[in-house]
Design an enzyme around this catalytic site. Structure first.
Site, short mmCIF file in Angstrom:
data_model
loop_
_atom_site.label_atom_id
_atom_site.label_comp_id
_atom_site.label_asym_id
_atom_site.label_seq_id
_atom_site.Cartn_x
_atom_site.Cartn_y
_atom_site.Cartn_z
CB CYS B 162 -0.96 -0.03 1.18
SG CYS B 162 -1.92 -1.56 1.14
CG HIS B 302 -1.46 4.61 5.20
ND1 HIS B 302 -1.49 4.41 3.84
CD2 HIS B 302 -1.55 3.36 5.74
CE1 HIS B 302 -1.60 3.12 3.58
NE2 HIS B 302 -1.64 2.45 4.71
CD GLU B 313 -1.01 7.93 9.11
OE1 GLU B 313 -2.12 7.36 9.15
OE2 GLU B 313 -0.62 8.63 8.16
CE LYS B 334 -5.38 4.33 2.27
NZ LYS B 334 -4.43 5.40 2.71
CG HIS B 339 -6.29 0.91 1.49
ND1 HIS B 339 -5.40 1.43 0.58
CD2 HIS B 339 -5.53 0.39 2.50
CE1 HIS B 339 -4.17 1.24 1.01
NE2 HIS B 339 -4.22 0.61 2.17
CG PHE B 399 0.34 -5.78 4.57
CD1 PHE B 399 0.05 -5.07 5.72
CD2 PHE B 399 -0.66 -6.54 3.98
CE1 PHE B 399 -1.22 -5.11 6.28
CE2 PHE B 399 -1.94 -6.59 4.52
CZ PHE B 399 -2.22 -5.87 5.67
#
Lengths: 81, 411
Positions: B162, B302, B313, B334, B339, B399
């Site tokens: 991502c 994010h 975050e 988002k 996403h 990830f």
């Protein structure tokens, strides 16, 4: 039962159109797949497999290189059907 | 001395709209692009999550039938967004050797791969499409875009889950700084709303399970957030040296002031709870931008709406900005788009650019009860964003422990 040249040409033209967007009336017997229609080897393999499905024939891989023009392909399919 | 890099074109196809204008208008209106997936495979495989952010405009309505046939859905999104961005930039005349592409995907041509496997099982190897390999390869979208605009200065694909397309933009920044190229088309795309990836993300308990209220499911920073919502689409930016842009009289949206990438080496999926890697990415970006933490006035976070990720975050931002953090306007878009995985960074980059260019920060929707552990100044309705020398950053994490951050400055 053998298919007619006209039937095969019309069917092949539809397959070529679907794969490449080339107008069906541009797919004429004297047209060279590579030089005239700009069809690459990847599209050609898809066209071959779709022709096998549509016309109920078997087109061996080693035969494909001999099918240089639309007429070559139509004649092969007619004689194999 | 570093060059000034500017944004001269933007393009997107998203769950909110088939172009930037529609997407931006609906984002500002606080609308959601998330809806129920009306596909047979949901019931066929009893997929546990039944909603997603599906592209608002079908690619088949935009591309030729042959393009649709020869491009994986991810590459279709890439082409649509890149063409809009390129046209928006005025279809620049540039030597092909001075034009590059940095276009990402997180997963690659997953539809092509899985369809081909179905064909193999049902009809045998001879019926597997000869285009399967070029359609499924992750560099497919970048290659398609590169061929479309005749980019011969290098076509590359950063793959970092991502974080991918934010990394692509950071790479574009560096590429332009070398002086090797004048323009880079950078972006990302994803088309993974397929039974397998949806089931796989659901299996790791990463997705929201709010099947009954899809539009309310993506809720970053809310106390009742329960996971992210998959989205699909593509987004692209035309990035250019200021010198080149000015010489051709281009419209300039904003300056791309910097971009940096770090890695956690902590866990394959969990973010480092201390956020030190993410914090280093922010600081490295600000250093490139020649900026300090005091300069940052807006963050497009994010913030995927997962319980763990949003806090991690926040911790990273707290580590960087300390007492300044409450004074920074944060948004989590988002909440509206879902996403977009490998496309997320690019669409959020566009939102950040437009916030600076249009002077308005887009809202975070579905924030009914802000998590007390995340005391950020979250923008919940469009907020005026005007002033001189404004700096904004956009974060993406993936990830694998990937952290990517980019900074834009008002131009």
């Amino acid at each position: 039962m053998a298919l007619s040249q006209t039937e095969v040409l019309a069917g092949l033209a539809e397959i070529v159109n679907e794969e490449t967007g080339i107008a069906t009336d541009a797919v004429a017997l004297d047209k060279h797949f590579t030089n005239d229609l700009d069809i690459d080897s990847i599209s050609m393999m898809t066209i071959v497999v779709n022709c096998e499905d549509k016309f109920g024939v078997k087109i061996p891989d080693e035969e494909v290189k001999n099918l240089e023009t639309v007429g070559d392909a139509v004649n092969f399919i007619v004689s194999a059907s | 001395m570093s060059k000034k890099i500017v944004v001269t074109g933007i393009g997107a196809t998203t769950p909110l709209g088939g172009d930037v204008k529609t997407t931006w208008q609906r984002l500002l209106a606080g609308e959601s692009g998330i809806s129920t997936i009306e596909k047979e495979w949901i019931a066929q495989y009893e997929v546990p999550v039944t909603f997603a952010g599906q592209a608002a405009v079908a690619s088949a309505d935009v591309l030729t039938p042959q393009e649709v046939k020869r491009l994986d859905p991810s590459s279709q999104f890439a082409m649509i967004s890149a063409r809009e961005a390129w046209a928006d930039a005025g279809s620049p005349e540039v030597a092909p050797e001075r034009l590059a592409v940095e276009f990402s995907t997180g997963i690659g041509g997953v539809w092509t791969l899985l369809d081909a496997f179905d064909t193999l099982k049902e009809r045998g190897p001879r019926r597997v499409l000869p285009m399967t390999v070029p359609m499924l390869m992750p560099n497919g979208p970048a290659a398609a875009v590169g061929m479309d605009i005749a980019a011969r200065g290098g076509v590359r694909t950063a793959v970092s889950a991502c974080a991918s397309s934010t990394e692509a933009i950071a790479n574009a920044y560096n590429r332009l700084q070398t002086g090797e190229v004048d323009i880079v088309v950078a972006g990302g795309c994803e088309a993974a709303i397929h039974a397998l990836p949806v089931s796989a993300f659901a299996a790791m308990h990463a997705l929201s399970k709010r099947n009954d209220e899809p539009a309310r499911a993506s809720r970053p920073y809310d106390s009742n957030r329960d996971g992210f919502v998959m989205g699909e689409g593509g987004a692209a930016l035309v990035l250019e040296t200021e010198e080149h842009a000015l010489a051709r009289g281009a419209k300039i949206y904003a300056e791309l002031a910097g971009g940096a990438v770090t890695s956690d080496a902590y866990h394959i999926t969990a973010p480092d709870p201390e956020g030190s890697g993410a914090a280093r990415a922010v600081l490295a970006t600000l250093k490139q931008a020649g900026a300090t933490i005091e300069d940052v006035k807006h963050i497009n976070a994010h913030a995927t709406s997962t319980p763990v990720g949003d806090i991690a975050e926040y911790n990273a931002l707290k580590r960087v900005f300390g007492d300044l953090l409450p004074g920074i306007a944060v948004t989590a878009t988002k909440s509206s788009t879902g996403h977009l995985l490998g496309g997320a960074g690019a669409i959020e980059a566009i939102f950040t650019v437009l916030a600076l260019h249009e002077g308005v920060i887009p809202p975070t929707i579905n924030l009914d009860d802000q998590d007390p552990e995340i005391p950020l100044d979250v923008v919940v309705s469009p907020r005026e964003f005007k002033g001189e020398n404004l700096l904004a950053i956009s974060n993406s994490f993936g990830f694998g422990g990937h952290n990517a951050v980019i900074a834009f400055r008002k131009y």
